[in-house]
Design a protein around this motif. Structure first.
Motif, PDB file in Angstrom:
ATOM      1  N   GLY A   1       5.215  -4.405   9.486  1.00  0.00           N
ATOM      2  CA  GLY A   1       5.389  -4.458  10.927  1.00  0.00           C
ATOM      3  C   GLY A   1       4.260  -5.071  11.722  1.00  0.00           C
TER       4      GLY A   1
ATOM      5  N   THR B   1       8.086  -9.919  11.239  1.00  0.00           N
ATOM      6  CA  THR B   1       6.716  -9.432  11.141  1.00  0.00           C
ATOM      7  C   THR B   1       6.304  -9.448   9.673  1.00  0.00           C
TER       8      THR B   1
ATOM      9  N   CYS C   1       8.845   0.376   4.446  1.00  0.00           N
ATOM     10  CA  CYS C   1       7.754  -0.340   3.765  1.00  0.00           C
ATOM     11  C   CYS C   1       6.428   0.394   3.960  1.00  0.00           C
TER      12      CYS C   1
ATOM     13  N   ALA D   1      10.790  -1.606   8.229  1.00  0.00           N
ATOM     14  CA  ALA D   1       9.332  -1.607   8.333  1.00  0.00           C
ATOM     15  C   ALA D   1       8.772  -0.215   8.103  1.00  0.00           C
TER      16      ALA D   1
ATOM     17  N   HIS E   1      15.327  -3.941  11.340  1.00  0.00           N
ATOM     18  CA  HIS E   1      13.928  -4.281  11.087  1.00  0.00           C
ATOM     19  C   HIS E   1      13.027  -3.063  11.242  1.00  0.00           C
TER      20      HIS E   1
END
Length: 277
Positions: A232, A228, A265, A262, A258
Motif C-alpha cells: 500500500g 501501489t 499483504c 493490501a 485493493h
C-alpha cells in the motif's frame, strides 16, 4: 477502436501517443511470424519486431518532442530522463505471447510528468482494443468513458497474479485460488487496462518493470482505481532518472479490492513488509 473524445486533441503528446500506438500495432501484426527470436533473460524473449517498433517509436517521439525524456524497454534506452516529461515505452508488452503466436499483446506508451502519471495509451492490435487517458480529462476505451466502481472481492472476482508466484505471496495467492477466479493474459499493460474496465478486480505483480505499467497505471488511476506497492505504499512520484530496470512490485485494482488485498499483504509481515516495497 472507437472515436476519440474531443478534448484528447487538445494535448499534442497524447495525440502523438495514439497515432504511434496504432502504427506500432500495424508493424507488430505485419511482423508475424517473427523468425528472429532470442532470449534476453530467464523466461524472457525479445524479437526483431520489438526492436524495430522501439526504434520507430523513440525516433518519432524524439523528433516531435526533443525536450522530453525517453525510457524504453529494449537495450536500456534512456534519454534525458531528468526532464519534466518522460515517455515510458514498451514496444510489445507480451513478447512471449507474440513469439509463440498467441494473439494477445499490447503496445504500451506511458507519459510521466514530474514522475507522476500524466497520459497513457494501451493498444492491443489483434482485437483493436485501445484505452487511453490524460490526467484530469478522463480515461476511455473505445467510446466508453471509464468509471471504476468499488467492488469487494467475492467468489465472482477476477484476479491476475504473475506466475511463478513470489514465495512471499504463496499463502495469500493459495487462499485466493480457493475463493476467486484467476485470469492471466501475459501482459502487465493489459492486466491494468482490464482492471480499469472493471473486468479484472485485482492485479498483483512482484516483477513488473516501469515500462510494463506506466501507461496502464495512468489509465487505471484516471478511471478511479488504485495502484501501489503490494503493502500500500505509493508508487508515484517515480524516480525516473534513477531507474535502471529493477522490478517494480505493485498491487492494483478497484478501491475496495485493493484496500482488502493490501491489508492481506501487510498481514504477511515480516516476509512482505520487510522488503523495500
Amino acid at each position: 477502436m472507437g472515436r476519440r473524445p474531443a478534448d484528447e486533441g487538445e494535448d499534442p503528446r497524447l495525440a502523438l501517443a495514439l497515432t504511434l500506438a496504432g502504427e506500432a500495432g500495424r508493424l507488430a501484426l505485419a511482423g508475424r511470424p517473427d523468425p528472429a527470436v532470442r532470449w534476453k533473460g530467464p523466461g524472457d524473449r525479445v524479437t526483431a519486431t520489438d526492436l524495430q517498433i522501439q526504434v520507430y517509436l523513440t525516433a518519432a517521439i524524439a523528433r516531435r518532442f526533443p525536450q522530453d525524456g525517453i525510457v524504453a524497454e529494449e537495450a536500456g534506452v534512456r534519454v534525458a530522463t531528468e526532464h519534466e516529461f518522460a515517455w515510458i515505452v514498451d514496444p510489445l508488452d507480451g513478447t512471449n505471447n507474440y513469439a509463440l503466436g498467441i494473439p494477445c499483446f499490447a503496445v504500451s506508451l506511458g507519459l510521466l510528468r514530474g514522475g507522476e502519471p500524466y497520459a497513457g495509451v494501451v493498444h492491443e492490435p489483434n482485437t483493436g482494443f485501445r484505452c487511453w487517458t490524460r490526467r484530469g480529462h478522463g480515461a476511455f476505451a473505445g467510446d466508453r468513458r471509464l468509471a471504476l466502481a468499488p467492488r469487494a472481492l467475492d467468489s465472482a472476482s477476477n484476479i491476475a497474479v504473475r506466475v511463478p508466484v513470489a514465495v512471499e505471496f504463496e499463502p495469500l495467492v493459495s487462499r485466493w485460488l480457493r475463493g476467486h477466479k484467476f485470469r492471466g493474459f501475459g501482459s502487465v499493460a493489459l492486466h491494468l487496462a482490464f482492471a480499469a474496465l472493471g473486468a479484472v478486480d485485482l492485479v498483483l505483480d512482484h516483477k513488473a518493470a516501469l515500462w510494463d505499467l506506466a501507461a496502464g497505471a495512468a489509465v487505471l488511476l484516471e478511471a478511479g482505481g488504485c495502484i501501489t506497492t503490494p503493502v500500500g505504499h505509493p508508487l508515484f512520484p517515480f524516480d525516473v532518472a534513477g531507474y535502471r530496470g529493477a522490478p517494480v512490485p505493485f498491487l492494483a485494482g478497484n478501491p475496495l479490492a485493493h484496500a482488502a488485498a493490501a491489508a492481506s499483504c501487510r498481514a504477511l509481515a515480516p516476509d512482505v513488509e520487510s522488503r523495500e516495497w
